[in-house]
Each structure stands twice: as structure tokens, then as C-alpha cells.
Design a protein around this motif. Sequence first.
Motif, mmCIF file in Angstrom:
data_model
loop_
_atom_site.group_PDB
_atom_site.id
_atom_site.type_symbol
_atom_site.label_atom_id
_atom_site.label_comp_id
_atom_site.label_asym_id
_atom_site.label_seq_id
_atom_site.Cartn_x
_atom_site.Cartn_y
_atom_site.Cartn_z
ATOM 1 N N TYR A 1 0.832 -1.205 0.000
ATOM 2 C CA TYR A 1 0.000 0.000 0.000
ATOM 3 C C TYR A 1 0.868 1.257 0.000
ATOM 4 N N GLU A 2 1.917 1.286 0.812
ATOM 5 C CA GLU A 2 2.770 2.470 0.902
ATOM 6 C C GLU A 2 3.453 2.772 -0.430
ATOM 7 N N VAL A 3 3.914 1.729 -1.124
ATOM 8 C CA VAL A 3 4.534 1.937 -2.438
ATOM 9 C C VAL A 3 3.505 2.480 -3.423
ATOM 10 N N LEU A 4 2.310 1.867 -3.444
ATOM 11 C CA LEU A 4 1.270 2.320 -4.352
ATOM 12 C C LEU A 4 0.871 3.764 -4.066
ATOM 13 N N GLU A 5 0.693 4.109 -2.796
ATOM 14 C CA GLU A 5 0.298 5.473 -2.451
ATOM 15 C C GLU A 5 1.350 6.477 -2.909
ATOM 16 N N TYR A 6 2.634 6.145 -2.700
ATOM 17 C CA TYR A 6 3.686 7.074 -3.107
ATOM 18 C C TYR A 6 3.684 7.265 -4.627
ATOM 19 N N LEU A 7 3.559 6.173 -5.363
ATOM 20 C CA LEU A 7 3.517 6.273 -6.829
ATOM 21 C C LEU A 7 2.320 7.104 -7.280
ATOM 22 N N ALA A 8 1.157 6.819 -6.681
ATOM 23 C CA ALA A 8 -0.075 7.498 -7.096
ATOM 24 C C ALA A 8 -0.060 8.979 -6.758
ATOM 25 N N LYS A 9 0.672 9.355 -5.716
ATOM 26 C CA LYS A 9 0.767 10.767 -5.348
ATOM 27 C C LYS A 9 1.775 11.523 -6.207
ATOM 28 N N ASN A 10 2.518 10.767 -7.013
ATOM 29 C CA ASN A 10 3.503 11.383 -7.911
ATOM 30 C C ASN A 10 3.299 10.861 -9.332
ATOM 31 N N PRO A 11 2.108 11.118 -9.902
ATOM 32 C CA PRO A 11 1.776 10.517 -11.194
ATOM 33 C C PRO A 11 2.539 11.143 -12.355
ATOM 34 N N ASN A 12 2.686 10.337 -13.415
ATOM 35 C CA ASN A 12 3.254 10.798 -14.686
ATOM 36 C C ASN A 12 4.641 11.403 -14.517
ATOM 37 N N THR A 13 5.383 10.878 -13.531
ATOM 38 C CA THR A 13 6.736 11.350 -13.238
ATOM 39 C C THR A 13 7.655 10.146 -13.134
ATOM 40 N N SER A 14 8.817 10.227 -13.768
ATOM 41 C CA SER A 14 9.780 9.145 -13.671
ATOM 42 C C SER A 14 10.398 9.133 -12.282
ATOM 43 N N LEU A 15 10.249 8.009 -11.569
ATOM 44 C CA LEU A 15 10.742 7.878 -10.205
ATOM 45 C C LEU A 15 11.769 6.745 -10.154
ATOM 46 N N SER A 16 12.979 7.065 -9.708
ATOM 47 C CA SER A 16 14.020 6.046 -9.635
ATOM 48 C C SER A 16 13.747 5.120 -8.455
ATOM 49 N N PRO A 17 14.284 3.892 -8.500
ATOM 50 C CA PRO A 17 14.144 2.994 -7.345
ATOM 51 C C PRO A 17 14.704 3.616 -6.063
ATOM 52 N N GLU A 18 15.805 4.376 -6.194
ATOM 53 C CA GLU A 18 16.390 5.020 -5.029
ATOM 54 C C GLU A 18 15.428 6.031 -4.410
ATOM 55 N N THR A 19 14.757 6.805 -5.266
ATOM 56 C CA THR A 19 13.796 7.802 -4.779
ATOM 57 C C THR A 19 12.621 7.132 -4.082
ATOM 58 N N ILE A 20 12.096 6.089 -4.708
ATOM 59 C CA ILE A 20 10.962 5.368 -4.117
ATOM 60 C C ILE A 20 11.372 4.754 -2.785
ATOM 61 N N TYR A 21 12.547 4.139 -2.761
ATOM 62 C CA TYR A 21 13.009 3.475 -1.536
ATOM 63 C C TYR A 21 13.178 4.464 -0.388
ATOM 64 N N SER A 22 13.835 5.586 -0.655
ATOM 65 C CA SER A 22 14.091 6.548 0.423
ATOM 66 C C SER A 22 12.805 7.166 0.952
ATOM 67 N N ASN A 23 11.801 7.335 0.079
ATOM 68 C CA ASN A 23 10.550 7.968 0.507
ATOM 69 C C ASN A 23 9.574 6.992 1.155
#
Length: 233
Positions: free
Chosen positions: A165-187
Motif C-alpha cells: 500500500y505504501e509503495v502504491l500510495e507514493y507512486l499514485a501521489k507522484n503521477p506521470n513522473t519518472s521515479l528512480s528505485p532510489e527515490t521510491i526506496y528513500s521515501n
Amino acid sequence: MDNKKSLVFVIEDEESISKLICLYLSKSDINTKAFYNAEDALKELENGTNPDLIILDLNLPGISGFEFLERIKKSSKIPNQNITILSARDADEDIIKGLDIGADEFITKPFSPSVLVARIKANLRRNSLSIQAEDIITFGEYTILLNSCVLKKGSKKIPLSNKEYEVLEYLAKNPNTSLSPETIYSNVWKVEFGDITAVAVYVQRLRKKIEENPNDCKYIKTDFGKGYIFCNE
């Protein structure tokens, strides 16, 4: 929330009654789809159409209204439905059985079309308000309820682990933007260093739950060499 019209399925084998209901609902700016038997309605539901409400007669050819309710309850393909029974059967045992199986309301025939529409509109309004009480993100058929940390497809809850859920929420709150694995992991993991391969693991888990074809993703797409893009037009 968008202002799209509500969709109501009318499952009624008497054509004159079905047309009367559809006419009155359409005058109230509500879309309708009529079915003269339960089998056709079940197929439509299993194919992914998710109406806002179903008006259901009990005495139907083939599958009865009670059987229709039982099949919906048991089906893994059909999300929970908002169902109003409209029937000439007014015995207490029929009303109790219908409500016990899963109907939300029981209206007996004969009925006033204007009163029926008023009750349907009130029912739709209650459902809409319950959704609006939450902060939400919608994409396709899915709704993320941010206050409750819940993902739904239509009205059916999709089971997710806390981290999914936390991964999905973070992705959904940052739509249409390229997000690196490092960025996703740290957030999401809230640590600066760690095993960032966990991001790919959780993305694959989410794809299996929300993508129709995990090999041709519609929502969580790979941005090759960069990371992931959550697509929500």
C-alpha cells in the motif's frame, strides 16, 4: 470527484415496468441499462461493468432474484453491489431473506415511480457521500482511500500488505513522473541506504494485483534505465 452520471442496472422481466423505471430515472439524469433476465446481467458484471446500483426483481425467468444475489455474493469476479429489490413478493420471509443475502433495500410492487426514483437517488447520494468523506485518488476502476489506507476496485477491497500500500500510495501521489528505485526506496522505507531491489519486488506484486496484463502495464510502467512511472491521465 467527477460529475459523471450514475449507472443503474434494471433487472426486470416485464418490459412495460422496466421501460417505466428507466424513463423516470433518465428524467433524473441517471443512466440505465435494462436486463430482462439475471443471466445477462451477471455476464455484464463479470465482464467488469460496475453499476452504482442495481434494481432487482425476484420473479425472473431462469435465475431468480434470490439466486442472482447468492451468485454475486460468491463470485470473486464481481465487487459488492448496491442492490434494491423491487418485487410483488411482500411476505416477511421474502423481505428478510433478500436483505440477509445482500440486498440493501426492499421495495414492494405496486410502487410509485416518483417515490422509487426518490429512494434510488437518496441511496446513490448516501454512497457518494461515504466516498467523498475520504481523501481519495482514483485511477481507472480503482480508488485509493487515503484515510483508510485501502485500495478498492469498484466497491471490492483489494488486499494489500502495508508496504504494498505504501509503495502504491507514493507512486499514485507522484503521477506521470519518472521515479528512480532510489527515490521510491528513500521515501517509502524512510532510510537512506538499504536493499533497493525491494522496490522491484513490490512493484511486481502490485502489478499482479492491479494490472490486467502485468506484461503490458497500464498503470505502473517501466521507464527503462530510470525507474517507474505511475500513469494516471
